[in-house]
Design an enzyme around this catalytic site. Sequence first.
Site, PDB file in Angstrom:
ATOM      1  N   GLN A 165      29.804  59.283  19.574  1.00 40.48           N
ATOM      2  CA  GLN A 165      29.120  58.741  20.996  1.00 40.48           C
ATOM      3  C   GLN A 165      29.861  59.051  22.339  1.00 40.48           C
ATOM      4  OE1 GLN A 165      26.093  58.639  21.285  1.00 40.48           O
ATOM      5  NE2 GLN A 165      25.517  57.267  22.776  1.00 40.48           N
ATOM      6  N   HIS A 202      27.132  57.961  17.053  1.00 38.10           N
ATOM      7  CA  HIS A 202      26.732  59.306  16.690  1.00 38.10           C
ATOM      8  C   HIS A 202      25.893  59.736  18.180  1.00 38.10           C
ATOM      9  CE1 HIS A 202      24.637  61.849  13.244  1.00 38.10           C
ATOM     10  NE2 HIS A 202      25.435  62.557  14.084  1.00 38.10           N
ATOM     11  N   LEU A 203      26.425  60.718  18.395  1.00 45.27           N
ATOM     12  CA  LEU A 203      25.839  61.111  19.656  1.00 45.27           C
ATOM     13  C   LEU A 203      24.317  61.184  19.929  1.00 45.27           C
ATOM     14  CD1 LEU A 203      26.549  62.382  22.283  1.00 45.27           C
ATOM     15  CD2 LEU A 203      26.705  64.599  21.649  1.00 45.27           C
ATOM     16  N   HIS A 204      23.810  60.412  21.038  1.00 43.17           N
ATOM     17  CA  HIS A 204      22.292  60.330  21.158  1.00 43.17           C
ATOM     18  C   HIS A 204      21.984  59.772  22.620  1.00 43.17           C
ATOM     19  CE1 HIS A 204      23.706  56.362  20.038  1.00 43.17           C
ATOM     20  NE2 HIS A 204      22.618  55.724  20.657  1.00 43.17           N
ATOM     21  N   LEU A 205      21.081  60.128  23.057  1.00 47.26           N
ATOM     22  CA  LEU A 205      20.432  59.509  24.165  1.00 47.26           C
ATOM     23  C   LEU A 205      19.182  58.809  23.903  1.00 47.26           C
ATOM     24  CD1 LEU A 205      20.170  62.894  26.364  1.00 47.26           C
ATOM     25  CD2 LEU A 205      22.191  61.145  26.496  1.00 47.26           C
TER      26      LEU A 205
END
Length: 367
Positions: A165, A202-205
Amino acid sequence: VAGMAAVEGEEPGEPRPEEFVYGEEDFVLPAAGWGDEPGSAPSRFDRALLEGWTDRMERGFFRYRLGPLPTRVLPGPLRLLARLNVQRGAERRPPQPVRSLRQPFDPAAFNFTRIRPGEVLLRLRRAGGGGGPAPPDPLLVAINVSPLERGHVLLLPEPARGLPQALTAPVLRAGLEAALLSAHPGFRLGFNSLGGCASVNHLHLHGLYLDRPLPVETAPARPLHPPCGLSLLLRGVPAPAFLFYAAGPADLEAVARDVWRAAEHLADTGLAYNVFITRGDPPGGAGTGAGRGLRVLLWARRPSFGAKASAAFTVALCELAGYLPLPAEPLYRDITEAEALRVIREHLLPEPQLLRLGEDLARLLAG
């Protein structure tokens, strides 16, 4: 879509995500204003997202059914929006422990490769071709199973890559394009960094529809570096923020790059951050003669590792923007603007330090 096999393998009877391919002709310029019955003329993107979201609610994919939420506007000049959401407070997945701003992705912890295939609504992809910049990374649009609002989704760039993230320019540009696909003035997106109340590394928008205007859309800003559009929102907002502005699609690439460079600088100096994307006035305010574009707010904050037992509520991207989802009825009933601002500003930098940081960012982005 390449790199998105992590959520393949649908179980029998599970709904399948819709392949949503878009081009610049799908951007809504401008979106409806707040006096135009928001949501009365949804875009193709709005219809696909909200119809899929409602379908998953009816099928029981969420942790709870989201009905109408008690709402009050706190008395005071900022008109903070408070909403009571007891179920999210009680039933959401506990946030993951965060120990550092640069914590690596941990495949053994919960991550978005583990979501049910039916939680994914859309595969969002920009059509290729043309002479402009390369299209942004594709995104999966998945339900947030513990929703704040109707239409609360997560935008996920290729979950199988296992990215932590930490904001990237490509995912931010894809998020900015998603904002322009909506015709609703209250479709907002945002990002919480590690140490800035991100609950999953964990990469998220985040994306959600909010049916009220917020002061961050209209508050005038002080220019810090006019060539790149960096300004400082200091007054008339719950939390001072650095403001970047995109008047239209041609600005998205540069804004995404500049916000990412600024966010990386914050992390390099030991600061956490939050990002908020909303339709809004130019930095100088509505009286400058230009229409509404996209405002991107970047908040610098002291990192927070672990939950504070004394905190009245979590301070993440929504709270910084003036929208307070509150977990308990007594707090919702009794909270004042002064108390809310005290909690929010505990996490922020003193104004002299913020101004020095703004000077550093202006020099960085001018280089």
